[in-house]
Design a protein around this motif. Structure first.
Motif, PDB file in Angstrom:
ATOM      1  N   ALA A  78       0.816  -1.210   0.000  1.00  0.00           N
ATOM      2  CA  ALA A  78       0.000   0.000   0.000  1.00  0.00           C
ATOM      3  C   ALA A  78       0.856   1.268   0.000  1.00  0.00           C
ATOM      4  N   MET A  81       2.122   1.819  -3.401  1.00  0.00           N
ATOM      5  CA  MET A  81       0.991   2.174  -4.261  1.00  0.00           C
ATOM      6  C   MET A  81       0.692   3.666  -4.136  1.00  0.00           C
ATOM      7  N   ASP A  82       0.722   4.190  -2.903  1.00  0.00           N
ATOM      8  CA  ASP A  82       0.508   5.621  -2.704  1.00  0.00           C
ATOM      9  C   ASP A  82       1.562   6.438  -3.436  1.00  0.00           C
ATOM     10  N   LYS A 104      -5.872   0.474  -5.804  1.00  0.00           N
ATOM     11  CA  LYS A 104      -5.629   0.682  -4.373  1.00  0.00           C
ATOM     12  C   LYS A 104      -6.920   0.484  -3.597  1.00  0.00           C
TER      13      LYS A 104
END
Length: 117
Positions: A78, A81-82, A104
């Motif tokens: 995560a 991904m951000d 996401k």
């Protein structure tokens, strides 16, 4: 194996320039040609270690199918991904940004911050 794939693999193995190596690894990894499994594994191992520059390159190219393929391998989480969403936004790659945001949401969800005292 075709001569082109062998030349690509030799370039991947022998270059000292990371940009050239990354290009060769991405091209080899996503090649539709029948290449030996050990070569594809070498490309995969390299890309896994260099997932941020690999994803950035694919974001720049707006290569959504390839982004999807790498994301499905589970090589990042995560937090990465951000970072990829922000990178797509900075580069103005709206299609990649929207794809990443949707993925996401599916994979990790969006969590509201709670500031209650």
């Amino acid at each position: 194996m075709e001569r082109k794939e062998e030349l690509l693999y030799q370039r991947f193995l022998n270059t000292a320039q990371e940009a050239v190596r990354l290009t060769a690894a991405l091209e080899g990894f996503f090649s539709k040609a029948d290449i030996p499994e050990e070569q594809r594994d070498a490309y995969a191992a390299y890309l896994k270690r260099r997932i941020r520059p690999a994803m950035e390159r694919l974001i720049r190219e707006n290569a959504l199918e390839k982004l999807d393929a790498l994301e499905q391998l589970g090589w990042f989480g995560a937090r990465e991904m951000d970072a990829f969403i922000l990178q797509a936004q900075r580069l103005g790659q709206e299609a990649a940004m929207l794809w990443l945001m949707r993925r996401k949401g599916e994979r990790y969800g969006y969590h509201d911050r709670d500031f209650t005292l």
